[in-house]
Design a protein around this motif. Structure first.
Motif, PDB file in Angstrom:
ATOM      1  N   PHE A 213       0.828  -1.203   0.000  1.00  0.00           N
ATOM      2  CA  PHE A 213       0.000   0.000   0.000  1.00  0.00           C
ATOM      3  C   PHE A 213       0.863   1.254   0.000  1.00  0.00           C
ATOM      4  O   PHE A 213       0.671   2.156  -0.815  1.00  0.00           O
ATOM      5  N   LEU A 214       1.853   1.298   0.910  1.00  0.00           N
ATOM      6  CA  LEU A 214       2.688   2.497   1.008  1.00  0.00           C
ATOM      7  C   LEU A 214       3.478   2.714  -0.276  1.00  0.00           C
ATOM      8  O   LEU A 214       3.716   3.852  -0.684  1.00  0.00           O
ATOM      9  N   THR A 215       3.892   1.624  -0.926  1.00  0.00           N
ATOM     10  CA  THR A 215       4.714   1.764  -2.126  1.00  0.00           C
ATOM     11  C   THR A 215       3.899   2.295  -3.301  1.00  0.00           C
ATOM     12  O   THR A 215       4.373   3.095  -4.089  1.00  0.00           O
ATOM     13  N   PHE A 216       2.677   1.815  -3.427  1.00  0.00           N
ATOM     14  CA  PHE A 216       1.950   2.093  -4.671  1.00  0.00           C
ATOM     15  C   PHE A 216       0.779   3.057  -4.529  1.00  0.00           C
ATOM     16  O   PHE A 216       0.162   3.410  -5.524  1.00  0.00           O
ATOM     17  N   GLN A 217       0.450   3.483  -3.286  1.00  0.00           N
ATOM     18  CA  GLN A 217      -0.767   4.270  -3.121  1.00  0.00           C
ATOM     19  C   GLN A 217      -0.774   5.530  -3.982  1.00  0.00           C
ATOM     20  O   GLN A 217      -1.751   5.807  -4.679  1.00  0.00           O
ATOM     21  N   ALA A 218       0.345   6.262  -3.974  1.00  0.00           N
ATOM     22  CA  ALA A 218       0.368   7.528  -4.699  1.00  0.00           C
ATOM     23  C   ALA A 218       0.171   7.281  -6.190  1.00  0.00           C
ATOM     24  O   ALA A 218      -0.635   7.939  -6.854  1.00  0.00           O
TER      25      ALA A 218
ATOM     26  N   ASP B 205     -11.644  14.697  -9.375  1.00  0.00           N
ATOM     27  CA  ASP B 205     -10.228  14.982  -9.225  1.00  0.00           C
ATOM     28  C   ASP B 205      -9.709  14.247  -7.987  1.00  0.00           C
ATOM     29  O   ASP B 205      -9.811  14.715  -6.868  1.00  0.00           O
ATOM     30  N   LEU B 206      -9.162  13.050  -8.228  1.00  0.00           N
ATOM     31  CA  LEU B 206      -8.877  12.167  -7.096  1.00  0.00           C
ATOM     32  C   LEU B 206      -7.761  12.686  -6.206  1.00  0.00           C
ATOM     33  O   LEU B 206      -7.693  12.339  -5.037  1.00  0.00           O
ATOM     34  N   ASP B 207      -6.881  13.486  -6.779  1.00  0.00           N
ATOM     35  CA  ASP B 207      -5.776  13.949  -5.960  1.00  0.00           C
ATOM     36  C   ASP B 207      -6.296  14.708  -4.749  1.00  0.00           C
ATOM     37  O   ASP B 207      -5.810  14.548  -3.635  1.00  0.00           O
ATOM     38  N   ARG B 208      -7.326  15.500  -4.959  1.00  0.00           N
ATOM     39  CA  ARG B 208      -7.885  16.254  -3.839  1.00  0.00           C
ATOM     40  C   ARG B 208      -8.709  15.365  -2.924  1.00  0.00           C
ATOM     41  O   ARG B 208      -8.924  15.689  -1.768  1.00  0.00           O
ATOM     42  N   LEU B 209      -9.188  14.277  -3.477  1.00  0.00           N
ATOM     43  CA  LEU B 209     -10.028  13.400  -2.665  1.00  0.00           C
ATOM     44  C   LEU B 209      -9.225  12.334  -1.913  1.00  0.00           C
ATOM     45  O   LEU B 209      -9.774  11.493  -1.228  1.00  0.00           O
ATOM     46  N   ARG B 210      -7.912  12.389  -2.095  1.00  0.00           N
ATOM     47  CA  ARG B 210      -7.030  11.415  -1.467  1.00  0.00           C
ATOM     48  C   ARG B 210      -7.367  11.187   0.007  1.00  0.00           C
ATOM     49  O   ARG B 210      -7.518  10.053   0.457  1.00  0.00           O
TER      50      ARG B 210
ATOM     51  N   ILE C 200      -3.460   6.272  -7.122  1.00  0.00           N
ATOM     52  CA  ILE C 200      -4.426   7.367  -7.073  1.00  0.00           C
ATOM     53  C   ILE C 200      -4.173   8.372  -8.183  1.00  0.00           C
ATOM     54  O   ILE C 200      -5.100   8.898  -8.791  1.00  0.00           O
ATOM     55  N   ASP C 201      -2.881   8.617  -8.470  1.00  0.00           N
ATOM     56  CA  ASP C 201      -2.592   9.521  -9.581  1.00  0.00           C
ATOM     57  C   ASP C 201      -3.004   8.898 -10.906  1.00  0.00           C
ATOM     58  O   ASP C 201      -3.376   9.606 -11.845  1.00  0.00           O
ATOM     59  N   GLY C 202      -2.916   7.579 -10.978  1.00  0.00           N
ATOM     60  CA  GLY C 202      -3.169   6.893 -12.250  1.00  0.00           C
ATOM     61  C   GLY C 202      -4.629   6.833 -12.646  1.00  0.00           C
ATOM     62  O   GLY C 202      -4.945   6.824 -13.833  1.00  0.00           O
ATOM     63  N   ILE C 203      -5.520   6.795 -11.649  1.00  0.00           N
ATOM     64  CA  ILE C 203      -6.933   6.577 -11.971  1.00  0.00           C
ATOM     65  C   ILE C 203      -7.515   7.645 -12.910  1.00  0.00           C
ATOM     66  O   ILE C 203      -8.158   7.298 -13.898  1.00  0.00           O
ATOM     67  N   PRO C 204      -7.277   8.940 -12.667  1.00  0.00           N
ATOM     68  CA  PRO C 204      -7.850   9.934 -13.582  1.00  0.00           C
ATOM     69  C   PRO C 204      -7.324   9.765 -15.011  1.00  0.00           C
ATOM     70  O   PRO C 204      -8.074   9.894 -15.969  1.00  0.00           O
ATOM     71  N   ARG C 205      -6.030   9.439 -15.148  1.00  0.00           N
ATOM     72  CA  ARG C 205      -5.455   9.262 -16.486  1.00  0.00           C
ATOM     73  C   ARG C 205      -6.110   8.067 -17.170  1.00  0.00           C
ATOM     74  O   ARG C 205      -6.444   8.097 -18.339  1.00  0.00           O
ATOM     75  N   TRP C 206      -6.282   7.040 -16.378  1.00  0.00           N
ATOM     76  CA  TRP C 206      -6.908   5.832 -16.887  1.00  0.00           C
ATOM     77  C   TRP C 206      -8.345   6.143 -17.316  1.00  0.00           C
ATOM     78  O   TRP C 206      -8.808   5.725 -18.360  1.00  0.00           O
ATOM     79  N   ALA C 207      -9.010   6.943 -16.493  1.00  0.00           N
ATOM     80  CA  ALA C 207     -10.386   7.326 -16.799  1.00  0.00           C
ATOM     81  C   ALA C 207     -10.423   8.136 -18.099  1.00  0.00           C
ATOM     82  O   ALA C 207     -11.291   7.946 -18.939  1.00  0.00           O
ATOM     83  N   GLU C 208      -9.432   9.014 -18.261  1.00  0.00           N
ATOM     84  CA  GLU C 208      -9.376   9.843 -19.457  1.00  0.00           C
ATOM     85  C   GLU C 208      -9.234   8.974 -20.707  1.00  0.00           C
ATOM     86  O   GLU C 208      -9.880   9.211 -21.723  1.00  0.00           O
TER      87      GLU C 208
END
Lengths: 319, 235, 409
Positions: free
Chosen positions: C282-287, C312-317, C290-298
């Motif tokens: 979790f600690l290794t990949f969390q950032a 905007d998931l970064d703010r919802l972290r 979460i950053d990847g999901i919006p790009r993936w969504a795009e």
């Protein structure tokens, strides 16, 4: 002068001033005490909110500051649509409803568990509120501007001054404290809340609706926190981080006064405010800035020397 | 006045009550006897709403109370003095008594009733302003009983009032219980480990074993019963 | 009875060892290279560092029940100590890390542990919370500027592989092997520790301090010991953190990381090694996730309906982590590890029997019973007794779930 009177040094990393010792500049010293009391009254109100929950549910609410921040943002939104006072009271009502709902839905299952669970849950709420506020209102500061009651020139006696906003904050803190004191010591409802905090089983047996008391405790606390939030936003602009540092000072205040004493919370808050001001000015610059470290030091010292705080009752160990 | 029919109740997966049935008619003292873990306290807890029965019914004055919350049951007129007393140790004696009257709305009568409690237990009157923590064990038991009486109950559930007290105090408290039951026209359901003591003031008795009633009779008959004597009276 | 479909632990261990050994080279292989980039080697080194942190945190909070919100500060102590020793005293990195870990363990045990042994639950949480908030300011004090380099922090040139393997291993691969090796050794030691007398004493502390006292456990000593050992792990992690990052500053790790550590142990599973592995993932990949999901969504826009509404998931972290934390504590108190173990070796009979035994024991004192049960359950619902998140210390040895714990080891 007004800048010192408001919240100088509330945030870490404020510039370190060179100051003459108190005996050479007594009016600076007096000014520091006065403005310390003023900023300390903010800590006191948030500490009151923390104490309120702790003594009614034995839960330490790490989300207290963020809940207050969130409701203050709501107040800000309301104020864009209506006048100050209606907006303020609507925000308090929303805060109360939010606090009560949180207790019912989220805290209820962890109230009887080990403290670890409740600490984890309130920390979770902490980041949830922070994130939600960031998402809804964004990172830009929101100006709140002092409300008209608090505007006007500072009130001075010789060369020691206190801003109207600071004086107002202090008065509000004292009113909140007095109201809570009267509620808990002079009313049947308050007595029932104290009883619930102490012995839930016995409270059920005398017919107190225990669940309602716990919900009420959270609702009250969230309301008091909202008062603190709106007052903070009067003097500094409101961001999602505004109440975070205040939370640390409020914890220090609550621990110093005793986690179960509302008078203690106020005395603790004012003392922390004064200490912080004094340490910002009189600690030599070679040491560096220590305002946050001071709060930490107070917490550690109190917990080592007198864990029940100045006014708290030493808690019997719970088996 | 009170009747339990086939009441079952459990803590988690362990059954504490396996079909208790008992009747308490108006007036008098009914004693519930049994060994440790027989379900005596659980019976009282089920009546006062702290333990939810999984099966069976509990009726008070003909109304079912087994699904009511504890505070409603107090309002119906049932007060429970729990094992271990459970007084509010950090509050004063006076505050404890005031809390006892929490469900009542007749303020003036409450003041008179506090005086009446003080007349039964004068020592509580002397210590009215003290923290309950500072009371002795016997005084705490008196406070617990006094607090329960403040709700103006018609049925009083008493759980092990003799627990941890010196014999002389126990006799004093039992004689006061007897007096109260007569003067207040109060029905008392008394759970007591010390069977001979309980039967000495009770009118009727139930004997519990592993969560069910195995014997019931008048106190007099029970005192004479061979197996009761062997198991509970110790002679 | 052993489940036949699952290979014996030895086979698992060998496969795991081979996987770990070849991992840094996989990105060069023809097919695998398409899926695994070189960057993953660095990721894996950080994974090892986080594993140590999570183990440290789990020992203190998961096993011993001592709440720490200040773990980031303890890791920082190790990182700074290593930095100071390497940068100013030219001590070789491995020696510096070992010294720093020992120092952190000592500080954690004596300076934090002894005072903390007098504190319970919420008070400890406040004190450690205050510590982690304050620590950056302490590091920036002008008084100790000479060592800590104030707000700038300590930076060194990158640590290359020693001559012996130079040329064969690049820097990332070398860091990977060092950190992974240390983390594995420490995880094995951790398993042994928690299955020893000490481990049982720690668990007893967590379940009830008064109970532990009555069992004859020297409560303050064991508390201080838990802090000391946990701090040793954290200090070691800090040293490796510094080695991998070649930099440490006052804000490198703060309250936010401390909070993430807590999220990691809770959603991974309190008090298990398997849970710690999940926590480290979790600690290794969390950032990244979460950053990847919006790009993936795009990238899915136009093909999947409503995808443009992904916020905007970064703010919802904060909301996501906080939500995960609350939901886990309320609904899945044993975390991911509990879920996985539940799939592998469901053991209803044994759990239920121990439940029955304990209930019978407390039944006599009816009045205490409900609250005692609630406390033992953690969450206060008797029906969940079978879901207890850790074996009682007195339950028989050699039960099947012990084997799940040591998958890593």
């Amino acid at each position: 002068m007004d800048s010192i009177v408001s919240l100088t040094g509330l945030w870490p990393d404020t510039a370190v001033m060179l100051a003459a010792p108190p005996w050479e500049d007594p009016s600076l010293f007096a000014q520091l005490i006065i403005s310390g009391i003023a900023s300390g009254s903010l800590f006191a109100i948030l500490a009151l909110a923390i104490v309120l929950i702790y003594r009614s549910t034995n839960i330490l609410n790490f989300a207290q500051g963020e809940m207050a921040m969130f409701t203050t943002f709501m107040a800000w939104t309301f104020m864009t649509r209506m006048d100050f006072w209606p907006a303020f009271f609507v925000a308090l009502l929303v805060a109360a409803a939010m606090g009560g709902a949180l207790e019912r839905l989220v805290l209820r299952p962890v109230e009887d568990g080990p403290p670890l669970n409740s600490v984890i849950v309130t920390l979770g709420l902490f980041t949830i509120f922070n994130g939600l506020a960031l998402w809804i209102w964004g990172p830009l500061p929101k100006g709140f501007g002092p409300f008209s009651v608090f505007k006007g020139s500072a009130i001075c006696a010789s060369d020691v001054c206190i801003g109207r906003l600071s004086l107002g904050t202090l008065i509000v803190a004292l009113i909140v404290m007095l109201a809570l004191y009267l509620l808990f010591q002079r009313t049947g409802l308050g007595l029932a809340m104290r009883a619930t905090a102490q012995n839930r089983l016995a409270s059920q047996l005398v017919g107190i609706p225990v669940n309602n008391m716990l919900t009420l405790g959270w609702a009250l606390s969230a309301t008091v926190g909202a008062v603190a939030g709106v007052l903070v936003a009067q003097s500094v602009s409101l961001t999602t981080g505004t109440l975070f540092v205040i939370l640390l000072y409020a914890f220090a205040a609550a621990v110093l006064g005793g986690l179960d004493s509302s008078i203690g919370a106020v005395v603790g808050g004012l003392s922390i405010g004064v200490l912080k001001n004094l340490s910002a000015v009189y600690v030599p610059p070679e040491v560096g800035s220590v305002d946050v470290a001071m709060a930490f030091l107070v917490i550690v010292l109190v917990l080592m020397v007198r864990p029940a705080g100045l006014f708290g009752r030493p808690a019997a160990r719970r088996v | 006045m009170l009747s339990l029919r086939n009441v079952h109740a459990a803590y988690g997966s362990v059954l504490a009550l396996r079909g208790i049935s008992l009747e308490a008619p108006e007036g008098g003292i009914i004693s519930v006897l049994g060994a440790n873990g027989a379900g005596k306290s659980s019976t009282l807890r089920a009546i006062s709403g702290l333990l939810r029965p999984s099966e069976g019914t509990i009726e008070f004055d003909g109304k079912p109370i087994d699904k009511m919350r504890p505070e409603k049951i107090v309002q119906m007129g049932i007060s429970h003095v729990p094992e271990g007393r459970q007084i509010f140790t950090e509050l004063t004696v006076m505050e404890n008594l005031r809390l006892g009257a929490y469900t009542r709305r007749d303020g003036d009568a409450v003041k008179r009733d506090i005086d009446r409690i003080f007349s039964y237990f004068p020592v509580l009157g002397e210590r009215a302003k003290q923290q309950a923590l500072l009371l002795s064990g016997g005084e705490q038991q008196m406070l617990a009983i006094g607090r329960a009486l403040m709700a103006k109950p018609r049925l009083l559930l008493l759980d092990e009032p003799s627990l941890g007290l010196a014999p002389i105090l126990v006799r004093e408290i039992f004689s006061i219980i007897k007096t109260i039951s007569e003067e207040e026209k109060l029905t008392i359901l008394l759970v007591e480990q010390d069977a001979s003591l309980a039967l000495s003031i009770a009118d009727y008795g139930y004997v519990l074993e592993s969560g069910t009633v195995v014997l019931e009779d008048t106190a007099e008959q029970l005192r004479g019963n061979e197996s009761v004597r062997r198991s509970y009276l110790g002679y | 009875m052993r489940r036949l479909s699952i290979p014996p632990p030895a086979l698992w261990l060998v496969s795991l060892a081979v996987l770990l050994l070849v991992f840094p080279f996989v990105h060069d292989w023809p097919v695998f290279g398409r899926f695994i980039s070189e960057f993953r080697t660095f990721n894996a080194a950080m994974f090892a560092v986080w594993l140590l942190v999570v183990l440290s945190m789990n020992l203190l909070t998961g096993y011993s029940g001592q709440i720490s919100l200040g773990h980031a500060a303890v890791v920082l102590v190790g990182a700074y100590m290593t930095g100071i020793l390497v940068d100013q005293y030219s001590i070789p990195m491995p020696v510096a890390i070992a010294l720093a870990a020992a120092f952190t363990g000592l500080v954690g045990g004596v300076v934090i542990g002894l005072p903390a042994s007098r504190l319970t639950g919420p008070y400890l949480a406040i004190a450690t919370f205050a510590l982690v908030i304050t620590f950056p300011q302490i590091l920036k004090l002008n008084l100790i500027d000479g060592w800590t380099n104030g707000a700038l922090g300590i930076r060194i040139r990158e640590v290359g592989a020693p001559g012996l393997v130079d040329g064969f291993l690049d820097q990332a691969q070398w860091l990977y092997y060092v950190t992974m090796f240390v983390a594995l050794i420490m995880a094995v030691l951790f398993w042994n520790l928690t299955h020893s007398r000490f481990g049982r004493a720690f668990v007893a502390l967590r379940d009830s301090e008064i109970g532990a006292e009555q069992m004859g456990i020297n409560v303050p000593m064991y508390k201080a010991l838990a802090f000391g050992i946990s701090s040793f792990y954290a200090g070691l992690a800090g040293g490796l953190f510094f080695m991998v990052q070649t930099f440490v500053g006052p804000e490198s790790l703060g309250f936010q990381q401390s909070f993430l550590f807590l999220v990691a142990i809770v959603i991974g599973g309190l008090g298990t090694i398997l849970g710690s592995v999940f926590g480290a993932f979790f600690l290794t990949f969390q950032a990244e996730v979460i950053d990847g999901i919006p790009r993936w969504a795009e990238s899915l826009e136009g093909r999947v309906p409503f995808v443009s509404f992904v916020p905007d998931l970064d703010r919802l972290r904060g909301v996501i982590y906080g939500g995960l934390l609350v939901i886990t504590v309320l609904l899945f108190p044993r975390g991911l590890a509990g879920f996985v173990q539940g799939m592998g070796s469901w053991r209803p009979a044994a759990a239920r029997e121990s439940l029955a035994a304990r209930l019978a024991a407390v039944r006599a004192g009816d009045f205490g019973a409900a609250s005692m049960l609630a406390r033992q359950l953690g969450l206060g619902r008797p029906a969940e007794r079978g879901d207890e998140r850790h074996d009682p210390p007195d339950a028989g040895e050699g039960r099947s779930n012990g084997a799940d714990d040591d998958k890593l080891g």
